[in-house]
Design an enzyme around this catalytic site. Sequence first.
Site, PDB file in Angstrom:
ATOM      1  N   LYS A 257     -26.316 -21.049 -70.049  1.00  0.00           N
ATOM      2  CA  LYS A 257     -25.337 -21.872 -70.646  1.00  0.00           C
ATOM      3  C   LYS A 257     -25.096 -23.091 -69.451  1.00  0.00           C
ATOM      4  O   LYS A 257     -24.661 -22.756 -68.518  1.00  0.00           O
ATOM      5  CB  LYS A 257     -23.925 -21.206 -70.918  1.00  0.00           C
ATOM      6  N   ASP A 262     -15.967 -27.634 -69.252  1.00  0.00           N
ATOM      7  CA  ASP A 262     -15.437 -27.106 -70.596  1.00  0.00           C
ATOM      8  C   ASP A 262     -13.851 -27.712 -70.945  1.00  0.00           C
ATOM      9  O   ASP A 262     -12.962 -26.684 -70.326  1.00  0.00           O
ATOM     10  CB  ASP A 262     -15.505 -25.703 -70.699  1.00  0.00           C
ATOM     11  N   LYS A 269      -7.901 -26.852 -74.013  1.00  0.00           N
ATOM     12  CA  LYS A 269      -7.569 -25.614 -73.082  1.00  0.00           C
ATOM     13  C   LYS A 269      -6.002 -26.252 -72.404  1.00  0.00           C
ATOM     14  O   LYS A 269      -5.858 -27.402 -72.110  1.00  0.00           O
ATOM     15  CB  LYS A 269      -8.429 -25.172 -72.117  1.00  0.00           C
ATOM     16  N   ASP A 280     -18.482 -23.872 -65.904  1.00  0.00           N
ATOM     17  CA  ASP A 280     -18.930 -23.095 -67.176  1.00  0.00           C
ATOM     18  C   ASP A 280     -20.472 -23.517 -67.187  1.00  0.00           C
ATOM     19  O   ASP A 280     -21.026 -23.559 -68.220  1.00  0.00           O
ATOM     20  CB  ASP A 280     -18.310 -24.227 -68.340  1.00  0.00           C
ATOM     21  N   ASP A 339     -13.544 -24.785 -78.520  1.00  0.00           N
ATOM     22  CA  ASP A 339     -13.528 -24.248 -77.326  1.00  0.00           C
ATOM     23  C   ASP A 339     -14.584 -23.052 -77.438  1.00  0.00           C
ATOM     24  O   ASP A 339     -14.790 -22.337 -76.330  1.00  0.00           O
ATOM     25  CB  ASP A 339     -12.013 -23.721 -76.990  1.00  0.00           C
ATOM     26  N   GLU A 341     -17.778 -23.202 -77.488  1.00  0.00           N
ATOM     27  CA  GLU A 341     -18.795 -24.019 -77.658  1.00  0.00           C
ATOM     28  C   GLU A 341     -20.058 -23.441 -76.977  1.00  0.00           C
ATOM     29  O   GLU A 341     -21.219 -23.753 -77.470  1.00  0.00           O
ATOM     30  CB  GLU A 341     -18.367 -25.461 -76.904  1.00  0.00           C
ATOM     31  N   ARG A 343     -21.619 -20.838 -77.441  1.00  0.00           N
ATOM     32  CA  ARG A 343     -22.325 -20.059 -78.330  1.00  0.00           C
ATOM     33  C   ARG A 343     -23.098 -21.053 -78.990  1.00  0.00           C
ATOM     34  O   ARG A 343     -24.351 -20.631 -79.815  1.00  0.00           O
ATOM     35  CB  ARG A 343     -21.534 -19.132 -79.160  1.00  0.00           C
TER      36      ARG A 343
HETATM   37  N1  BES Z   1     -16.097 -21.092 -71.118  1.00  0.00           N
HETATM   38  C1  BES Z   1     -15.162 -20.551 -71.959  1.00  0.00           C
HETATM   39  C2  BES Z   1     -15.150 -19.035 -71.357  1.00  0.00           C
HETATM   40  C3  BES Z   1     -14.372 -18.627 -70.160  1.00  0.00           C
HETATM   41  C4  BES Z   1     -13.203 -18.420 -69.801  1.00  0.00           C
HETATM   42  C5  BES Z   1     -15.572 -18.799 -68.831  1.00  0.00           C
HETATM   43  C6  BES Z   1     -12.812 -18.202 -68.546  1.00  0.00           C
HETATM   44  C7  BES Z   1     -14.886 -18.369 -67.521  1.00  0.00           C
HETATM   45  C8  BES Z   1     -13.598 -18.155 -67.390  1.00  0.00           C
HETATM   46  C9  BES Z   1     -15.540 -20.523 -73.268  1.00  0.00           C
HETATM   47  O1  BES Z   1     -16.155 -21.643 -73.695  1.00  0.00           O
HETATM   48  C10 BES Z   1     -14.153 -20.345 -74.119  1.00  0.00           C
HETATM   49  O2  BES Z   1     -13.489 -21.298 -73.889  1.00  0.00           O
HETATM   50  N2  BES Z   1     -14.145 -19.318 -74.975  1.00  0.00           N
HETATM   51  C11 BES Z   1     -13.023 -19.070 -75.420  1.00  0.00           C
HETATM   52  C12 BES Z   1     -13.645 -18.471 -76.978  1.00  0.00           C
HETATM   53  C13 BES Z   1     -12.513 -18.564 -77.933  1.00  0.00           C
HETATM   54  C14 BES Z   1     -12.097 -19.936 -78.317  1.00  0.00           C
HETATM   55  C15 BES Z   1     -12.997 -17.752 -79.222  1.00  0.00           C
HETATM   56  C16 BES Z   1     -12.005 -17.880 -75.102  1.00  0.00           C
HETATM   57  O3  BES Z   1     -12.643 -17.125 -74.363  1.00  0.00           O
HETATM   58  O4  BES Z   1     -11.068 -18.052 -75.254  1.00  0.00           O
HETATM   59 ZN    ZN Z   2     -17.168 -22.674 -72.283  1.00  0.00          ZN
HETATM   60 ZN    ZN Z   3     -14.802 -23.076 -74.044  1.00  0.00          ZN
END
Ligand code: BES
Ligand code: ZN
Ligand code: ZN
Length: 494
Positions: A257, A262, A269, A280, A339, A341, A343
């Site tokens: 990834k 992000d 966020k 990220d 967010d 993204e 996947r």
């Molecule tokens: N990049 C984030 C995940 C992340 C969180 C990485 C903390 C490192 C530290 C990912 O893209 C994300 O934002 N995931 C969301 C998914 C949700 C919207 C279903 C999450 O984990 O909150």
């Molecule tokens: Zn991310």
């Molecule tokens: Zn994200």
Amino acid sequence: MLTIVSSFEIEKKQVEMLVIPVCEDADIHSSALMPELVHQAKSLKEFSGADNEDIVFYAPSGVLAAQVMFIGLGKKDKIDGEVLRRACGRAIKKCIQKEISEALFVIPFIEFIHTGPDVILEAMVEGALLGNYQFDQFKKPKHPSLLKLAFAVPEDSVQHARLLSQKIIIICEGTLLAREWVITPSNLKRPEQFARSLVRMAEKENLKTEVLDHTALKKKKFGALLAVAAGSDANARMVILEHNPDNATQTLALVGKGVTFDSGGINLKPQGSLEDMKMDMAGAAAVAATMITAARLRMPIRLIGVLPLVENMPSGSATRPGDIVKSFSGKTIEINNTDAEGRLILADSLSYVIQTYQPDAVVDLATLTGACVVALGERIAGVFSLDDRMCETLIASGEKTFERCWKMPLPEDYKDLLKSEVADICNITGLKWGGAITAALFLSEFTENTRWMHIDIAGPAYVKKETAYCGVGGTGFGVRLLCDWLEKTASLSF
Ligand code: BES
Ligand code: ZN
Ligand code: ZN
């Protein structure tokens, strides 16, 4: 910069700092001189050889070293690779503080430690090399890193140790390369620039490289990936690296990834979650660095590295929650949260690499979910796969390298949670729970029948506080893990 020397006549070696590991309840050195020195150190109240302790002697009699640092390892039975790695990382940091420029580490007498000779040298060299790294691109560090490291081993193992150390150096350099990419701020690694940096490093090692730009991605219909990039004024890139050794019998694809920042997109966020999102792309960094390391080590396995690079930003052109896009696979996706993204870019990358290269197996590395950090904390990665053997060998590599992985489930019935009323699949569930699992299940929908393993590194890819052998920033998690795993996998067959 790193040398292996014979432990014969350590006392006659003129160095700025001699580092001697000390065990709390056993003598772990063969040299005749050591028991005397260690005894002197242990006779002091403030040093017993316990883990975390250290003490420095200035010009003690019997040695030519200007200073001698004793580092505690704790009780003999508890010593493993990680204890040694940390002790050496701490010793190096202490040397840096003292502005020492060269240190000679004495490797303890192997037969006293159950972990075996290679593990001892490997761990000590890793701890020292990784602990010696400081990111200095924008600010001179307070004290410089050491210029010379040496390790003293018994005369009869010098040759073997030299060969082994060459391999460890290459793997550590790969880890540091990944750390450097991760710590680089997002304004200096936007997809196009990051792609160039990856390609430049890869070409140096004779990896085959290909870059798909915006036009190519559009032409090939990478709908999910392009939906993530839509909000940014920086176009997406897909970098493909190939390691093609003559003697390979199997092909493995590695997908990383690469979200260079992000923000969450329109699902922006909140403050507190944004600051470190330059990390990220740690999956892409680890995969690229692993490919480069595999090439340097001439690993006898064909590797395809796929690195989707995008910036996830909100703007007038950004994807809106509720938008539906057609992925590379042809499946339609309802994007209910911009967010989620990672996947989306991974889905297109997995489909592409499977369709184009028909690999024997695919492994993806991604800072995919905060939920995985909730489940396993910041130091352990989640591993998802229906292939038990792949999982087991990876977990064993995690134990050895201390890049730990924990097996997570892929329950078939949870797939229902990703159902969409209007598209083939939704990129989020309506629930608060099990987010790491449902993200992995989403990915599984794009792996066809190919053996696949997903490693969620959201926790261990980055540290906000320095550790024994890593400064604040990217950890390079995944490089040592994958290199160890690939070495084993190359000798097995799928
Ligand atoms: N990049 C984030 C995940 C992340 C969180 C990485 C903390 C490192 C530290 C990912 O893209 C994300 O934002 N995931 C969301 C998914 C949700 C919207 C279903 C999450 O984990 O909150
Ligand atoms: Zn991310
Ligand atoms: Zn994200």
